[in-house]
Write a protein that holds these residues in place. Structure first.
Motif, PDB file in Angstrom:
ATOM      1  N   PHE A   1      -2.983   0.532  -4.398  1.00 14.75           N
ATOM      2  CA  PHE A   1      -2.675  -0.891  -4.276  1.00 14.75           C
ATOM      3  C   PHE A   1      -2.246  -1.442  -5.628  1.00 14.75           C
ATOM      4  CE2 PHE A   1      -6.022   0.007  -1.162  1.00 14.75           C
ATOM      5  CZ  PHE A   1      -5.401  -0.408   0.003  1.00 14.75           C
ATOM      6  N   ALA A   2      -1.339  -2.402  -5.594  1.00 19.32           N
ATOM      7  CA  ALA A   2      -0.887  -3.063  -6.814  1.00 19.32           C
ATOM      8  C   ALA A   2      -1.905  -4.083  -7.300  1.00 19.32           C
ATOM      9  CB  ALA A   2       0.457  -3.742  -6.577  1.00 19.32           C
TER      10      ALA A   2
ATOM     11  N   GLU B   1      -5.878  -6.345  -6.276  1.00 18.63           N
ATOM     12  CA  GLU B   1      -7.069  -6.482  -5.451  1.00 18.63           C
ATOM     13  C   GLU B   1      -6.756  -7.317  -4.205  1.00 18.63           C
ATOM     14  OE1 GLU B   1     -11.793  -7.474  -6.088  1.00 18.63           O
ATOM     15  OE2 GLU B   1     -10.405  -7.767  -7.756  1.00 18.63           O
ATOM     16  N   ASP B   2      -5.921  -8.324  -4.361  1.00 15.77           N
ATOM     17  CA  ASP B   2      -5.524  -9.152  -3.215  1.00 15.77           C
ATOM     18  C   ASP B   2      -4.812  -8.327  -2.146  1.00 15.77           C
ATOM     19  OD1 ASP B   2      -6.585 -11.440  -4.351  1.00 15.77           O
ATOM     20  OD2 ASP B   2      -4.689 -12.055  -5.252  1.00 15.77           O
ATOM     21  N   GLU B   3      -3.988  -7.385  -2.562  1.00 17.95           N
ATOM     22  CA  GLU B   3      -3.296  -6.521  -1.611  1.00 17.95           C
ATOM     23  C   GLU B   3      -4.302  -5.659  -0.837  1.00 17.95           C
ATOM     24  OE1 GLU B   3       0.104  -3.011  -1.396  1.00 17.95           O
ATOM     25  OE2 GLU B   3      -0.571  -3.717  -3.355  1.00 17.95           O
ATOM     26  N   ALA B   4      -5.298  -5.133  -1.539  1.00 20.71           N
ATOM     27  CA  ALA B   4      -6.313  -4.299  -0.887  1.00 20.71           C
ATOM     28  C   ALA B   4      -7.125  -5.117   0.122  1.00 20.71           C
ATOM     29  CB  ALA B   4      -7.235  -3.688  -1.932  1.00 20.71           C
ATOM     30  N   VAL B   5      -7.567  -6.284  -0.287  1.00 14.04           N
ATOM     31  CA  VAL B   5      -8.348  -7.154   0.606  1.00 14.04           C
ATOM     32  C   VAL B   5      -7.492  -7.594   1.787  1.00 14.04           C
ATOM     33  CG1 VAL B   5      -9.536  -9.385   0.766  1.00 14.04           C
ATOM     34  CG2 VAL B   5      -9.926  -7.906  -1.205  1.00 14.04           C
ATOM     35  N   GLY B   6      -6.241  -7.933   1.529  1.00  8.64           N
ATOM     36  CA  GLY B   6      -5.322  -8.333   2.588  1.00  8.64           C
ATOM     37  C   GLY B   6      -5.040  -7.229   3.593  1.00  8.64           C
ATOM     38  N   SER B   7      -5.217  -5.976   3.160  1.00  9.35           N
ATOM     39  CA  SER B   7      -5.025  -4.833   4.061  1.00  9.35           C
ATOM     40  C   SER B   7      -6.306  -4.460   4.794  1.00  9.35           C
ATOM     41  CB  SER B   7      -4.531  -3.622   3.260  1.00  9.35           C
ATOM     42  OG  SER B   7      -3.277  -3.895   2.696  1.00  9.35           O
ATOM     43  N   GLY B   8      -7.364  -5.244   4.589  1.00 13.17           N
ATOM     44  CA  GLY B   8      -8.610  -5.014   5.317  1.00 13.17           C
ATOM     45  C   GLY B   8      -9.592  -4.077   4.639  1.00 13.17           C
ATOM     46  N   TYR B   9      -9.429  -3.828   3.341  1.00 14.43           N
ATOM     47  CA  TYR B   9     -10.319  -2.944   2.604  1.00 14.43           C
ATOM     48  C   TYR B   9     -11.436  -3.756   1.944  1.00 14.43           C
ATOM     49  CZ  TYR B   9      -7.105   0.949   3.160  1.00 14.43           C
ATOM     50  OH  TYR B   9      -6.335   1.951   3.687  1.00 14.43           O
ATOM     51  N   ARG B  10     -12.597  -3.110   1.749  1.00 12.16           N
ATOM     52  CA  ARG B  10     -13.715  -3.749   1.066  1.00 12.16           C
ATOM     53  C   ARG B  10     -13.908  -3.104  -0.294  1.00 12.16           C
ATOM     54  NH1 ARG B  10     -18.071  -0.708   0.130  1.00 12.16           N
ATOM     55  NH2 ARG B  10     -18.698   0.903   1.604  1.00 12.16           N
ATOM     56  N   PRO B  11     -14.547  -3.819  -1.247  1.00 11.94           N
ATOM     57  CA  PRO B  11     -14.761  -3.262  -2.585  1.00 11.94           C
ATOM     58  C   PRO B  11     -15.767  -2.108  -2.584  1.00 11.94           C
ATOM     59  CG  PRO B  11     -15.217  -5.625  -2.539  1.00 11.94           C
ATOM     60  CD  PRO B  11     -14.970  -5.202  -1.142  1.00 11.94           C
ATOM     61  N   CYS B  12     -15.594  -1.202  -3.514  1.00 11.23           N
ATOM     62  CA  CYS B  12     -16.500  -0.077  -3.705  1.00 11.23           C
ATOM     63  C   CYS B  12     -17.810  -0.580  -4.312  1.00 11.23           C
ATOM     64  CB  CYS B  12     -15.852   0.938  -4.642  1.00 11.23           C
ATOM     65  SG  CYS B  12     -16.918   2.307  -5.115  1.00 11.23           S
TER      66      CYS B  12
ATOM     67  N   MET C   1       0.849  -1.169   0.000  1.00 12.16           N
ATOM     68  CA  MET C   1       0.000   0.000   0.000  1.00 12.16           C
ATOM     69  C   MET C   1       0.898   1.237   0.000  1.00 12.16           C
ATOM     70  SD  MET C   1      -2.979   1.095   2.716  1.00 12.16           S
ATOM     71  CE  MET C   1      -2.020   0.709   4.155  1.00 12.16           C
ATOM     72  N   ILE C   2       0.534   2.174  -0.862  1.00  8.95           N
ATOM     73  CA  ILE C   2       1.279   3.421  -0.978  1.00  8.95           C
ATOM     74  C   ILE C   2       0.326   4.574  -0.690  1.00  8.95           C
ATOM     75  CG2 ILE C   2       2.583   4.915  -2.531  1.00  8.95           C
ATOM     76  CD1 ILE C   2       3.100   2.348  -4.216  1.00  8.95           C
ATOM     77  N   ARG C   3       0.696   5.419   0.248  1.00  8.51           N
ATOM     78  CA  ARG C   3      -0.130   6.599   0.536  1.00  8.51           C
ATOM     79  C   ARG C   3       0.136   7.669  -0.513  1.00  8.51           C
ATOM     80  NH1 ARG C   3       0.252   8.338   6.630  1.00  8.51           N
ATOM     81  NH2 ARG C   3      -1.072   9.916   5.727  1.00  8.51           N
ATOM     82  N   HIS C   4      -0.926   8.282  -1.001  1.00  6.85           N
ATOM     83  CA  HIS C   4      -0.802   9.295  -2.045  1.00  6.85           C
ATOM     84  C   HIS C   4       0.073  10.464  -1.593  1.00  6.85           C
ATOM     85  CE1 HIS C   4      -3.102  11.634  -5.406  1.00  6.85           C
ATOM     86  NE2 HIS C   4      -1.811  11.780  -5.499  1.00  6.85           N
TER      87      HIS C   4
END
Length: 81
Positions: free
Chosen positions: A51-52, A54-65, A1-4
């Motif tokens: 995120f690089a 979708e797996d990275e986003a889900v693994g970081s605890g994020y849900r889909p829009c 994850m990269i912060r903008h």
């Protein structure tokens, strides 16, 4: 994850062009979506993360829009009921 807010414009462009960034998310709300989502474009730079995959986003605890990723959101909501 990269912060903008931790990346400069030139580096961000390079990462977008070589497709090493595929999704963006809202750090406080823990929601991720496509880079072209209208909802995502409205979020502030301080809250946006990249995120690089979708797996990275889900693994970081994020849900889909729910706007730009309707199928993934429907699956997510059915798993979390």
């Amino acid at each position: 994850m990269i912060r903008h807010c931790d990346i400069d414009v030139a580096e961000l462009r390079i990462m977008l062009n070589d497709k090493s960034i595929q999704f963006a998310g809202h750090r406080r709300l823990k929601i991720y979506g496509t880079l072209y989502c209208k909802s995502g474009k409205r979020m502030g730079r301080q809250q946006r993360v990249f995120f690089a995959s979708e797996d990275e986003a889900v693994g970081s605890g994020y849900r889909p829009c729910a706007h730009c990723m309707k199928d993934a959101y429907t699956r997510w909501i059915s798993w979390n009921r």
